[in-house]
Enzyme design. Structure first.
Site, short mmCIF file in Angstrom:
data_model
loop_
_atom_site.label_atom_id
_atom_site.label_comp_id
_atom_site.label_asym_id
_atom_site.label_seq_id
_atom_site.Cartn_x
_atom_site.Cartn_y
_atom_site.Cartn_z
N HIS A 221 28.62 75.47 50.18
CA HIS A 221 28.56 75.14 48.88
C HIS A 221 28.56 73.94 48.31
O HIS A 221 28.94 73.00 49.37
CB HIS A 221 29.71 76.05 47.46
CG HIS A 221 31.17 74.81 48.74
ND1 HIS A 221 32.35 75.24 49.80
CD2 HIS A 221 31.97 74.23 47.58
CE1 HIS A 221 32.67 74.53 49.87
NE2 HIS A 221 33.12 73.05 48.27
N ASP A 223 29.70 71.06 45.64
CA ASP A 223 30.51 70.82 44.97
C ASP A 223 30.55 69.94 43.57
O ASP A 223 29.48 69.03 43.41
CB ASP A 223 31.37 68.96 44.78
CG ASP A 223 32.66 69.26 46.50
OD1 ASP A 223 32.41 70.36 46.75
OD2 ASP A 223 32.89 68.41 47.28
#
Length: 335
Positions: A221, A223
């Site tokens: 991922h 942020d």
């Protein structure tokens, strides 16, 4: 209890030597098959006390363009503030389960703050091997002490002390990022909401896992925040995706790891890159980390800084309220 905590599952799993199927990710996502072994990613290490200001700006700028991540040393936060932060966080997660549940996220609660387990960022619907605690620490008007542990008794004082030490470091980093874009010192911070920015602390707790090759702590991922300033413990786990491979990031005692997040990528119109990263787990040891997310206020609109938009460099991102960006990302909707 609504959700069985990973910390409890780990205790049973370590006795059995297996993990539940909902934690086993696809083979092509597993760390053993996707990590470059024997190589530790040498992310830039930057001395914040470098007296050569131009060199410091250039180092931060280059790291943010090429890597999206760097580590800072000589940052000015006393080592004891970091060690105390780690100590009280560890003590909270070692409390009896019913004490932790006192500040758990309520059933049906759509907020972020509180003790919990479930993550939005899961690989192919599989669960990450992690429990967590979220709560805002700044500004005072945004703090809800209901989600702060009462035990250990020094938790609040320790976290407030660490936050006060961190704020000038964050301001310095945002100023350096701003100058790296050819802007004035405060323009990036202004583009994030100035003094109204939220500081959201998270504690990640990754228990020892009997089959670390089959799961991840957190899946890949970026942020959502502007920047993330992270304190790790000594157990290896952070990995960064670069040049089509995953690499371990070296642990440096008392260094802070800085992630460029989505909002800085947007503000810079893509000049700075939001770092794509994930977390592995360890067979024998518990890993913990303390990321601090610097977030614009929910209603604040973030978009490329107008000075950076030219005919040759048109806007690459929409300007939108931070809460709308978050909603789109969590629900996997187009931005």
């Amino acid at each position: 209890m609504e959700i069985e905590r990973v910390q409890e599952i780990a205790s049973l799993s370590n006795l059995k030597g297996t993990i539940p199927s909902e934690f086993i990710i696809l083979e092509n996502e597993q760390a053993t098959t996707t990590t470059i072994h024997g190589a530790v990613l040498e992310v830039p290490v930057i001395d914040l006390c470098n007296p050569d200001d131009q060199s410091l700006v250039a180092s931060i700028s280059e790291a943010s363009k090429s890597w999206g991540i760097f580590q800072v040393v000589n940052h000015g936060i006393p080592n004891e503030h970091i060690s105390e932060l780690q100590k009280v966080g560890k003590e909270f997660f070692e409390l009896p389960q019913d004490e932790k549940e006192v500040i758990a996220k309520p059933i049906g609660y759509e907020g972020v703050e509180g003790y919990g387990t479930k993550h939005q960022k899961e690989v192919e619907g599989k669960k990450g091997w992690v429990d967590h605690l979220f709560h805002r620490v700044w500004p005072p008007s945004a703090v809800n002490y209901h989600y702060w542990p009462k035990n250990p008794p020094s938790y609040r004082e320790t976290n407030e002390q660490y936050t006060q030490s961190l704020i000038p470091v964050a301001d310095k980093l945002l100023g350096l990022l701003s100058r790296g874009l050819g802007l004035e010192d405060g323009e990036v911070k202004q583009g994030l909401g100035c003094e109204d920015m939220f500081y959201m602390l998270k504690i990640n707790y990754y228990p020892a896992c009997p089959c670390p090759e089959l799961d991840l702590g957190l899946g890949p991922h970026t942020d959502m925040s502007s920047i993330t300033i992270l304190v790790p413990n000594e157990v290896q786990g952070l990995q960064v995706f670069k040049d089509d491979h995953w690499y371990d990031v070296a642990y440096i005692p008392n260094a802070l790891i800085v992630h460029i997040g989505d909002q800085i990528e947007i503000l810079s119109n893509g000049k700075y890159k939001s770092v794509y990263h994930r977390t592995t787990v360890n067979k024998e040891k518990t890993r913990m980390s303390w990321p601090m997310f610097l977030e614009p206020p929910p209603e604040f609109e973030v978009g490329p800084i107008p000075k950076l938009i030219t005919q040759d460099n048109p806007s690459k991102f929409k300007t939108k309220k931070y809460k709308d960006f978050v909603d789109c990302k969590l629900n996997k909707l187009p931005q």
